[in-house]
Design a protein around this motif. Structure first.
Motif, mmCIF file in Angstrom:
data_model
loop_
_atom_site.group_PDB
_atom_site.id
_atom_site.type_symbol
_atom_site.label_atom_id
_atom_site.label_comp_id
_atom_site.label_asym_id
_atom_site.label_seq_id
_atom_site.Cartn_x
_atom_site.Cartn_y
_atom_site.Cartn_z
ATOM 1 N N HIS A 1 0.961 -1.215 0.107
ATOM 2 C CA HIS A 1 0.245 -0.120 -0.110
ATOM 3 C C HIS A 1 0.736 1.362 0.030
ATOM 4 C CE1 HIS A 1 -3.841 2.054 0.699
ATOM 5 N NE2 HIS A 1 -3.277 3.022 1.483
ATOM 6 N N PRO A 2 0.522 2.340 -0.847
ATOM 7 C CA PRO A 2 1.501 3.488 -1.007
ATOM 8 C C PRO A 2 1.854 4.160 0.535
ATOM 9 C CG PRO A 2 -0.304 3.644 -2.501
ATOM 10 C CD PRO A 2 -0.814 2.380 -1.608
ATOM 11 N N THR A 3 2.823 4.044 1.023
ATOM 12 C CA THR A 3 3.341 4.561 2.502
ATOM 13 C C THR A 3 4.518 5.105 2.468
ATOM 14 O OG1 THR A 3 2.071 2.337 3.207
ATOM 15 C CG2 THR A 3 3.918 3.352 4.525
ATOM 16 N N THR A 4 4.604 6.300 3.085
ATOM 17 C CA THR A 4 5.629 6.982 3.481
ATOM 18 C C THR A 4 5.904 6.731 5.079
ATOM 19 O OG1 THR A 4 4.986 9.122 2.180
ATOM 20 C CG2 THR A 4 6.724 9.357 3.967
ATOM 21 N N TYR A 5 7.327 6.426 5.112
ATOM 22 C CA TYR A 5 8.072 5.985 6.414
ATOM 23 C C TYR A 5 8.602 7.136 6.884
ATOM 24 C CZ TYR A 5 7.004 1.353 4.832
ATOM 25 O OH TYR A 5 6.341 0.122 4.227
ATOM 26 N N VAL A 6 8.141 7.827 7.851
ATOM 27 C CA VAL A 6 8.707 9.020 8.778
ATOM 28 C C VAL A 6 9.742 8.409 9.753
ATOM 29 C CG1 VAL A 6 8.408 11.145 9.949
ATOM 30 C CG2 VAL A 6 6.589 10.112 8.171
ATOM 31 N N ALA B 1 11.409 -1.433 -3.141
ATOM 32 C CA ALA B 1 10.567 -2.580 -4.008
ATOM 33 C C ALA B 1 9.153 -2.596 -3.969
ATOM 34 C CB ALA B 1 11.348 -4.041 -3.696
ATOM 35 N N ALA B 2 8.641 -2.221 -2.683
ATOM 36 C CA ALA B 2 7.306 -2.143 -2.370
ATOM 37 C C ALA B 2 6.655 -0.925 -2.917
ATOM 38 C CB ALA B 2 6.916 -2.523 -1.032
ATOM 39 N N GLY B 3 7.447 -0.002 -3.360
ATOM 40 C CA GLY B 3 6.986 1.447 -3.815
ATOM 41 C C GLY B 3 6.719 2.244 -2.647
ATOM 42 N N GLY B 4 7.430 2.000 -1.572
ATOM 43 C CA GLY B 4 7.442 2.963 -0.342
ATOM 44 C C GLY B 4 8.203 4.375 -0.657
ATOM 45 N N THR B 5 8.059 5.303 0.228
ATOM 46 C CA THR B 5 8.865 6.341 0.290
ATOM 47 C C THR B 5 9.305 6.779 1.673
ATOM 48 O OG1 THR B 5 6.909 8.008 0.591
ATOM 49 C CG2 THR B 5 7.647 7.455 -1.656
ATOM 50 N N VAL B 6 10.263 7.542 1.530
ATOM 51 C CA VAL B 6 10.753 7.851 3.243
ATOM 52 C C VAL B 6 10.609 9.428 3.388
ATOM 53 C CG1 VAL B 6 12.854 8.214 4.421
ATOM 54 C CG2 VAL B 6 12.320 5.853 3.664
ATOM 55 N N SER B 7 10.389 9.939 4.705
ATOM 56 C CA SER B 7 10.613 11.295 5.012
ATOM 57 C C SER B 7 11.605 11.625 5.995
ATOM 58 C CB SER B 7 9.285 11.910 5.430
ATOM 59 O OG SER B 7 9.012 13.203 6.003
#
Length: 423
Positions: free
Chosen positions: A237-242, A257-263
């Motif tokens: 699921h589209p997720t940003t890891y803060v 690989a899962a399409g995640g992003t990081v903040s």
């Protein structure tokens, strides 16, 4: 707002696919969108023409993680650590907030963003103690004129699903202009498993991205939380890891690989001893990585300070492959990716919303800079922000916010701050 605006003869910096400088170029805005970029563009008959000679024209900054409601408790907790923040800010001060305090703080925080060149904001709002608090948060973002993703984190005694669906239905059921919604999830490192599963299920059902504090509570917690998401089929699921500070390089590759992003909030992660900011490691793993102010209770709120912190902390690691162009991408187009808005903002690609900055260069701190990209990252500050556009609408001109009674707002903020602090 006129239908067309032409920024003429500026030093134009675009950020996609890589930060690039185009000297003596124009940016044409039509109907709120970027229509063209290049030298000598013809001016439409109805266009307002702005001379940008000697100025930098670039995409607006994207703040991917800010607790905007905390503008009224600025610098209340410095030289502290994360446990002290949790106790003082969330344990003691947050329960004192009334809806009017939330409105005032959120409006002031959003205008602070615009004033300093942040045109897009992910507002991670965990002050939702009642429906009134939530309504105040959204109304303040709307009133500010900023492009915002409202990260809803349910609190109080109400029903998580019912209230989340109410907020989505009443405010985001139809296109809401510059506002959109995300699920600001407590996540598996903080909440019980049933709450976590409910958060992700709701996000899926409502078509909302997730933004979650994960990876900042130590290596064991980071590994355990990510395993929970993977084991329950939630990572895709589209997720940003803060605050992804404690993820291993391999874990970051799994997120990519899962399409995640990081903040990354470099100033706060360093100041509160959360851990070494993972800016370079996340990008090296292929994760789109944005920057955020997080909280002005313990750190600065402008992107210039945040960019410098990101740059210096990486270079001091040392990560000498991480340069000023990399920093500018994290503050613009990669931040837009993390916010789920890469097709809307973050670069000067024609067709995108005209979220733009015009920066003065005729100041002692920036004058005679040989590299415009480095000047933005290492030399400029909020005093250089002359003009700001959001969706083609000018919200700041000549160094002043427009259509805002800022003195009255500051009086209200001061009164709110004094009450919250018990003065």
């Amino acid at each position: 707002m006129t239908s067309s605006l032409l920024l003429r003869n500026g030093t134009v910096i675009d950020t996609d696919p890589v930060p690039t400088v185009l000297a003596g170029a124009d940016v044409l805005v039509e109907d709120g969108r970027i229509a063209a970029v290049g030298p000598g563009l013809p001016a439409p008959a109805d266009a307002e023409v702005v001379d940008a000679t000697g100025r930098i024209v670039m995409p607006g900054f994207v703040d991917t993680h800010r607790h905007t409601w905390q503008a009224g408790i600025r610098a209340i907790l410095t030289d502290a650590t994360l446990p002290a923040y949790l106790e003082r800010v969330l344990g003691e001060l947050a329960p004192r907030y009334r809806p009017d305090d939330v409105y005032t703080g959120t409006l002031a925080g959003a205008l602070e963003c615009l004033d300093s060149g942040i045109t897009t904001l992910v507002d991670w709002s965990h002050i939702q103690l009642s429906p009134g608090h939530t309504d105040a948060s959204i109304e303040a973002l709307r009133a500010s004129g900023i492009r915002a993703v409202f990260g809803y984190c349910h609190g109080g005694d109400g029903d998580l699903e019912a209230e989340t669906r109410r907020v989505h239905r009443e405010y985001f059921g139809a296109p809401a202009g510059t506002l959109s919604m995300a699920m600001a999830a407590l996540g598996p490192e903080i909440a019980r498993e049933d709450r976590v599963l409910a958060e992700w299920r709701l996000a899926r059902d409502l078509g909302l991205p997730v933004t979650v504090h994960m990876g900042g509570h130590g290596p064991e917690s980071a590994a355990r939380g990510l395993a929970f998401l993977a084991g329950n089929g939630l990572m895709e699921h589209p997720t940003t890891y803060v605050h992804a500070n404690h993820y291993t390089d391999e874990a970051l590759k799994r997120i990519a690989a899962a399409g995640g992003t990081v903040s990354v909030a470099p100033t706060i992660e360093a100041a509160l001893d959360i851990g070494p900011p993972p800016t370079g490691r996340a990008r090296n793993a292929g994760v789109p990585t944005g920057l955020g102010a997080d909280t002005v209770a313990s750190g600065p709120g402008d992107m210039f300070s945040i960019m410098r912190a990101a740059y210096l902390l990486e270079r001091g690691r040392p990560n000498l492959s991480f340069g000023t162009a990399d920093v500018l991408r994290t503050a613009t187009i990669e931040g837009a990716e993390a916010a789920g808005l890469a097709d809307v903002t973050g670069s000067l690609t024609p067709g995108k919303q005209a979220d733009l900055l015009v920066l003065r260069t005729g100041t002692l701190g920036v004058a005679a800079a040989h590299d415009p990209i480095a000047a933005v990252v290492l030399s400029a500050d909020t005093r250089n922000v002359d003009t700001v556009l959001v969706g083609g609408r000018v919200v700041k001109r000549g160094g002043e916010l427009l259509e805002r009674d800022v003195p009255s707002l500051l009086d209200s903020l001061s009164a709110s701050a004094a009450r919250l602090a018990g003065r």
